[in-house]
Enzyme design. Sequence first.
Site, mmCIF file in Angstrom:
data_model
loop_
_atom_site.group_PDB
_atom_site.id
_atom_site.type_symbol
_atom_site.label_atom_id
_atom_site.label_comp_id
_atom_site.label_asym_id
_atom_site.label_seq_id
_atom_site.Cartn_x
_atom_site.Cartn_y
_atom_site.Cartn_z
ATOM 1 C CG ASN A 23 60.769 -48.590 -33.685
ATOM 2 O OD1 ASN A 23 61.595 -47.687 -33.704
ATOM 3 N ND2 ASN A 23 60.392 -49.240 -34.777
ATOM 4 N NE ARG A 93 57.694 -39.269 -40.410
ATOM 5 C CZ ARG A 93 56.592 -39.678 -39.852
ATOM 6 N NH1 ARG A 93 56.628 -40.508 -38.840
ATOM 7 N NH2 ARG A 93 55.432 -39.245 -40.300
ATOM 8 C CB CYS A 117 62.304 -39.539 -43.966
ATOM 9 S SG CYS A 117 61.582 -41.137 -44.045
ATOM 10 C CB VAL A 330 54.265 -50.423 -44.471
ATOM 11 C CG1 VAL A 330 54.159 -49.374 -43.373
ATOM 12 C CG2 VAL A 330 53.629 -51.733 -44.024
HETATM 13 C C1 UD1 Z 1 56.872 -46.814 -37.050
HETATM 14 C C2 UD1 Z 1 58.250 -47.319 -36.719
HETATM 15 C C3 UD1 Z 1 58.997 -47.693 -37.993
HETATM 16 C C4 UD1 Z 1 58.178 -48.679 -38.807
HETATM 17 C C5 UD1 Z 1 56.753 -48.174 -39.020
HETATM 18 C C6 UD1 Z 1 55.842 -49.214 -39.656
HETATM 19 C C7 UD1 Z 1 58.759 -46.064 -34.709
HETATM 20 C C8 UD1 Z 1 59.562 -45.009 -34.045
HETATM 21 N N1 UD1 Z 1 58.968 -46.256 -36.007
HETATM 22 O O1 UD1 Z 1 57.032 -45.650 -37.832
HETATM 23 O O2 UD1 Z 1 60.242 -48.291 -37.616
HETATM 24 O O3 UD1 Z 1 58.778 -48.855 -40.072
HETATM 25 O O4 UD1 Z 1 56.162 -47.818 -37.757
HETATM 26 O O5 UD1 Z 1 55.833 -50.375 -38.919
HETATM 27 O O6 UD1 Z 1 57.991 -46.759 -34.074
HETATM 28 N N2 UD1 Z 1 50.945 -42.342 -42.401
HETATM 29 C C9 UD1 Z 1 50.126 -41.339 -42.915
HETATM 30 N N3 UD1 Z 1 49.679 -40.369 -42.050
HETATM 31 C C10 UD1 Z 1 49.992 -40.367 -40.724
HETATM 32 C C11 UD1 Z 1 50.810 -41.388 -40.216
HETATM 33 C C12 UD1 Z 1 51.278 -42.372 -41.081
HETATM 34 O O7 UD1 Z 1 49.840 -41.301 -44.092
HETATM 35 O O8 UD1 Z 1 49.544 -39.455 -40.003
HETATM 36 C C13 UD1 Z 1 51.433 -43.421 -43.313
HETATM 37 C C14 UD1 Z 1 52.942 -43.438 -43.463
HETATM 38 O O9 UD1 Z 1 53.363 -42.550 -44.463
HETATM 39 C C15 UD1 Z 1 53.183 -44.891 -43.831
HETATM 40 C C16 UD1 Z 1 52.118 -45.634 -43.019
HETATM 41 O O10 UD1 Z 1 51.141 -44.667 -42.688
HETATM 42 O O11 UD1 Z 1 52.977 -45.101 -45.194
HETATM 43 C C17 UD1 Z 1 52.599 -46.294 -41.757
HETATM 44 O O12 UD1 Z 1 53.398 -45.387 -41.042
HETATM 45 P P1 UD1 Z 1 53.502 -45.372 -39.451
HETATM 46 O O13 UD1 Z 1 52.966 -46.642 -38.879
HETATM 47 O O14 UD1 Z 1 52.960 -44.105 -38.941
HETATM 48 O O15 UD1 Z 1 55.062 -45.363 -39.259
HETATM 49 P P2 UD1 Z 1 55.804 -44.674 -38.050
HETATM 50 O O16 UD1 Z 1 54.914 -44.712 -36.864
HETATM 51 O O17 UD1 Z 1 56.371 -43.380 -38.482
#
Ligand code: UD1
Length: 433
Positions: A23, A93, A117, A330
Amino acid sequence: MDKLMIRGGLPLKGEIRISGAKNSALPILLSSLLADSAITIANVPHLNDITTSLTLLGHLGAGVIVDEKLSVEVDPSTVTSQVAPYELVRTMRASILVLGPLLARHGRASVSLPGGCAIGSRPVNVHIDGLRAMGADIVVENGFIEATTHGKRLRGCEIELSLVTVTGTENLMAAATLALGVTILRNAACEPEVTDLANFLNTLGAKISGAGTPVITIEGVDRLGGGHYRVMPDRIETGTYLVAAAISGGSVKLKDTDPALLTAVIEKLELAGATLESGDDWISLDMQGRRPRAVDISTAPYPEFPTDMQAQFTALNAIAEGSALITENVFENRFMHVQELQRMGANIELCGKSVRVHGVESLTAAPVMATDLRASASLVLAGLVARGNTVVDRIYHIDRGYECIEEKLSQLGASIRRLTAAQGQQKHKEVIH
Ligand code: UD1
């Protein structure tokens, strides 16, 4: 499709090396697009998601050279395309991480929407809102995010993220490095991988401060140059092998890692009855053959307990003494492993965003199916203690995030073998009959 076959019952024992963090390596590789000359990135793990990132960089026109030690040289000066196609984004993603860098450096980006996903809907609205606040014109049409700056530079501004998002923070922080003026990100993710990306970008000439705290300040610069950087160790891989040792009653030492990034996980393992010791770049766990005690888990952004370790602790609790409540805060649908663990004899009740795990003395082997990266890790862990041969199907999920998992577990004394599609079918029959 390849499968993993694990014969349970052997306590893990020995030493292994931890790989570079997936990550961290992903955002670092993809934000190398911001620079105007070649960059060398070391300690890049050998994983399918990394291969996808390198393919994506190549598709955009960047030069990519990988040496035998998995140092990767990226030359972003030859980029000719700003389009991240569906075929690549759909398998990973994190491809969304090209959006900010392409937009900041080339003034336009066309990135396929990542879509749903297995672990929830995972929207990218926070990424888009932030880039819009910096002056980008963004429309979402035909399954693509079409973004342009109309030939201008992005503008620095204050952005309050509406929720804590790791890749959202990374995308905006990366884009802001080349913006005009100062950007302040509030409610930013504090994950160590965000800090690693900031350190990388600063090596290239960016001016980022506050990474690792909820307020990150980025002073825009005119250009980013080349440089060398070494990716931090993978804290989730480290945590997974610690749980592997704990679940099997074993004793392992993990080298080339950073125990300081695992405080929340270490606390839970100690509560489970493990003895842990650590130095600057190593950590060891000794379970002395004991059965773990059940531990409650509640996931939240860093520095709280990581969602990426939730499935592994569900497996640990499945064979623990007592019962535990596991709450996933989360992601909305991150209990896909529960059904599979139940097929191995685990006693787990699902109630909304929590599960109640009543530990049983032993699990029994079964053919099971990996549904996402960390869920598949939990099935391998369960297989390490189940009676008989567990066959985990669809392990392409695991190959996205765990470097050489069967080699590393074998080195620790586990009985684990990769079955190719044909061998898998044969073994499946043997296991069932
Ligand atoms: C990253 C990690 C993943 C980890 C996650 C949480 C990478 C490549 N992946 O994923 O392994 O499980 O952090 O620690 O680093 N959300 C929204 N809108 C947005 C963005 C996020 O609603 O624009 C929500 C998501 O659906 C989720 C939450 O926010 O419920 C956290 O997601 P996020 O921190 O963005 O996860 P990733 O960055 O995709």
